[in-house]
Write a protein that holds these residues in place. Structure first.
Motif, PDB file in Angstrom:
ATOM      1  N   ALA A  58      -4.335 -10.618  -9.072  1.00  0.00           N
ATOM      2  CA  ALA A  58      -3.734  -9.498  -8.341  1.00  0.00           C
ATOM      3  C   ALA A  58      -3.731  -8.237  -9.197  1.00  0.00           C
ATOM      4  N   SER A  59      -3.957  -7.100  -8.571  1.00  0.00           N
ATOM      5  CA  SER A  59      -3.906  -5.832  -9.290  1.00  0.00           C
ATOM      6  C   SER A  59      -2.456  -5.497  -9.622  1.00  0.00           C
ATOM      7  N   SER A  60      -2.265  -4.615 -10.584  1.00  0.00           N
ATOM      8  CA  SER A  60      -0.916  -4.231 -10.985  1.00  0.00           C
ATOM      9  C   SER A  60      -0.144  -3.602  -9.841  1.00  0.00           C
ATOM     10  N   SER A  61      -0.836  -2.792  -9.043  1.00  0.00           N
ATOM     11  CA  SER A  61      -0.165  -2.127  -7.919  1.00  0.00           C
ATOM     12  C   SER A  61       0.205  -3.110  -6.826  1.00  0.00           C
ATOM     13  N   ASP A  62      -0.692  -4.041  -6.495  1.00  0.00           N
ATOM     14  CA  ASP A  62      -0.384  -5.040  -5.466  1.00  0.00           C
ATOM     15  C   ASP A  62       0.758  -5.944  -5.906  1.00  0.00           C
ATOM     16  N   ARG A 122      11.234  -1.593   5.488  1.00  0.00           N
ATOM     17  CA  ARG A 122      10.010  -1.924   6.216  1.00  0.00           C
ATOM     18  C   ARG A 122       8.839  -2.059   5.251  1.00  0.00           C
ATOM     19  N   VAL A 123       7.973  -3.008   5.551  1.00  0.00           N
ATOM     20  CA  VAL A 123       6.790  -3.210   4.708  1.00  0.00           C
ATOM     21  C   VAL A 123       5.972  -1.929   4.654  1.00  0.00           C
ATOM     22  N   ARG A 124       5.853  -1.236   5.769  1.00  0.00           N
ATOM     23  CA  ARG A 124       5.068  -0.012   5.792  1.00  0.00           C
ATOM     24  C   ARG A 124       5.641   1.044   4.852  1.00  0.00           C
ATOM     25  N   ASP A 125       6.969   1.117   4.761  1.00  0.00           N
ATOM     26  CA  ASP A 125       7.589   2.099   3.879  1.00  0.00           C
ATOM     27  C   ASP A 125       7.264   1.815   2.412  1.00  0.00           C
ATOM     28  N   ILE A 126       7.336   0.533   2.045  1.00  0.00           N
ATOM     29  CA  ILE A 126       7.019   0.158   0.662  1.00  0.00           C
ATOM     30  C   ILE A 126       5.557   0.459   0.359  1.00  0.00           C
ATOM     31  N   LEU A 127       4.679   0.150   1.296  1.00  0.00           N
ATOM     32  CA  LEU A 127       3.252   0.393   1.087  1.00  0.00           C
ATOM     33  C   LEU A 127       2.951   1.890   1.032  1.00  0.00           C
ATOM     34  N   ALA A 128       3.588   2.659   1.890  1.00  0.00           N
ATOM     35  CA  ALA A 128       3.346   4.105   1.908  1.00  0.00           C
ATOM     36  C   ALA A 128       3.800   4.750   0.608  1.00  0.00           C
ATOM     37  N   HIS A 129       4.954   4.357   0.109  1.00  0.00           N
ATOM     38  CA  HIS A 129       5.451   4.916  -1.141  1.00  0.00           C
ATOM     39  C   HIS A 129       4.586   4.467  -2.319  1.00  0.00           C
ATOM     40  N   THR A 130       4.076   3.246  -2.251  1.00  0.00           N
ATOM     41  CA  THR A 130       3.174   2.768  -3.302  1.00  0.00           C
ATOM     42  C   THR A 130       1.891   3.596  -3.314  1.00  0.00           C
ATOM     43  N   TYR A 131       1.356   3.860  -2.161  1.00  0.00           N
ATOM     44  CA  TYR A 131       0.130   4.668  -2.061  1.00  0.00           C
ATOM     45  C   TYR A 131       0.371   6.078  -2.581  1.00  0.00           C
ATOM     46  N   LEU A 132       1.492   6.678  -2.204  1.00  0.00           N
ATOM     47  CA  LEU A 132       1.776   8.050  -2.605  1.00  0.00           C
ATOM     48  C   LEU A 132       2.041   8.180  -4.095  1.00  0.00           C
ATOM     49  N   LYS A 182      -4.600  -1.507   5.521  1.00  0.00           N
ATOM     50  CA  LYS A 182      -5.552  -2.049   4.547  1.00  0.00           C
ATOM     51  C   LYS A 182      -4.819  -2.622   3.342  1.00  0.00           C
ATOM     52  N   MET A 183      -3.747  -1.954   2.909  1.00  0.00           N
ATOM     53  CA  MET A 183      -2.960  -2.430   1.774  1.00  0.00           C
ATOM     54  C   MET A 183      -2.171  -3.682   2.135  1.00  0.00           C
ATOM     55  N   ARG A 184      -1.719  -3.759   3.378  1.00  0.00           N
ATOM     56  CA  ARG A 184      -0.854  -4.862   3.806  1.00  0.00           C
ATOM     57  C   ARG A 184      -1.488  -6.225   3.543  1.00  0.00           C
ATOM     58  N   HIS A 185      -2.762  -6.355   3.846  1.00  0.00           N
ATOM     59  CA  HIS A 185      -3.434  -7.654   3.701  1.00  0.00           C
ATOM     60  C   HIS A 185      -3.367  -8.158   2.258  1.00  0.00           C
ATOM     61  N   SER A 186      -3.693  -7.291   1.299  1.00  0.00           N
ATOM     62  CA  SER A 186      -3.726  -7.729  -0.099  1.00  0.00           C
ATOM     63  C   SER A 186      -2.317  -7.939  -0.655  1.00  0.00           C
ATOM     64  N   VAL A 187      -1.368  -7.068  -0.278  1.00  0.00           N
ATOM     65  CA  VAL A 187       0.000  -7.193  -0.796  1.00  0.00           C
ATOM     66  C   VAL A 187       0.673  -8.450  -0.258  1.00  0.00           C
TER      67      VAL A 187
END
Length: 339
Positions: free
Chosen positions: A81-85, A103-113, A135-140
């Motif tokens: 797994a990558s450090s970010s994932d 929400r999962v989307r909130d965590i993913l959005a903040h991670t991306y930003l 796209k991030m959801r699948h790997s996380v």
């Protein structure tokens, strides 16, 4: 309870952690911190802390996420797994464990930003396209399963934060100086494997002890703490059970971290006061030695590697604390040599 779950809940010695990470025996006290796996873990811990702060998670959730990062690297060393994932997945699991759901989307959005937004620019998570988070959801979520396997699906947690506050109140230390310093030390401890090695009471006592000694004149340093700075590790002495004397975990949460009525109502900080709570002096010494080594990596440029310097530029650990503890250790060495 399965053996897998039990083993992942058991505290591990530093030597046991080293043996899982490397086939060769570690002799250098700072070598564990420089291990590639720990460098990668630190990057995930940075992400968990930054994203956790931007989402408004409490300290306990961020600390749990960082603890999960270390457990994955220790119990699932083959994970790709990558450090970010990994950081995002651990924060997601920690939020569920601590009942601070986002929400999962909130965590993913903040991670991306965190990676896409220039420093100093305000986060706008709602501007992140759904296609990006999908796209991030699948790997996380795939890494989330790795995290759950690493902890044996055991969601029980024990935090040092409330214990630290209560100990600081009992010690009657200044809140704006000693207590604040101890809190920062406690937070930085979760960038290391110390929470995997010791129960919450050792972390709380060790952070308060070091903070108190930092405020003293060098000559007044508690002798066993000065000794810890320049001695090799001698293992631990049964502090792993000390948590039971401060309150039992109930339904996966801390049982209010209460101080039993037969414990002292005030602490004499010039003594080995932690023994009153079942904490062994060797464990406090080990905590102090390892956390000071951690800070010294960022203070002494002759020791710090390129990876360490990169981590320091990212705000790990607190720069002022790194400088303060580095200078303090030098003064301790000079005091010993002058005697």
């Amino acid at each position: 309870m399965s053996m897998a779950s039990s083993s992942r809940r058991t505290f591990m010695t530093r030597k046991a952690i080293e043996s899982r990470l490397s086939s060769s025996e570690t002799t250098d006290r700072t070598e564990l911190l420089a291990h590639p796996s720990m460098v990668s873990a630190t990057k995930s811990c940075i992400l968990a802390k930054e994203v956790g702060r931007s989402l408004g998670f409490p300290a306990r959730t961020i600390a749990t996420a960082q603890l999960l990062v270390h457990r994955v690297h220790i119990f699932q060393p083959s994970s790709t797994a990558s450090s970010s994932d990994l950081g995002a997945a651990c924060l997601l699991v920690a939020a569920k464990m601590e009942e601070t759901i986002k929400r999962v989307r909130d965590i993913l959005a903040h991670t991306y930003l965190l990676f896409a937004t220039p420093v100093g620019t305000e986060f706008e998570p709602h501007s992140v396209p759904a296609s990006v988070t999908d796209k991030m959801r699948h790997s996380v979520l795939a890494v989330e399963q790795t995290v759950l396997d690493a902890i044996g699906f055991d969601f029980r947690t024990a935090h040092p934060h409330l214990l630290f506050v209560k100990l600081a109140q009992m010690a009657r230390v200044p809140q704006d100086t000693t207590a604040r310093t101890g809190w920062l030390i406690l937070a930085d401890a979760f960038f290391t494997t110390l929470p995997v090695q010791y129960p919450a009471v050792v972390l709380a006592a060790g952070a308060l002890c070091l903070a108190w000694n930092l405020d003293l004149d060098v000559k007044d340093t508690v002798p066993c703490i000065r000794k810890a700075l320049f001695a090799q590790s001698q293992g631990r002495r049964n502090s792993r059970d000390a948590w039971r004397s401060l309150g039992r975990m109930h339904n996966g949460r801390d049982a209010d971290a209460r101080i039993p009525c037969d414990r002292p109502t005030a602490l004499d900080m010039a003594t080995e006061w932690w023994t009153e709570f079942g904490v062994a002096t060797l464990d406090v010494q080990s905590f102090v030695r390892q956390i000071v080594d951690f800070y010294v990596l960022f203070f002494n440029t002759s020791v710090a590697s390129a990876e360490h310097m990169e981590r320091h530029q990212n705000g790990l650990p607190n720069k002022d604390m790194s400088q303060r503890i580095g200078q303090w250790r030098i003064k301790q060495s000079e005091f010993l040599n002058s005697g």
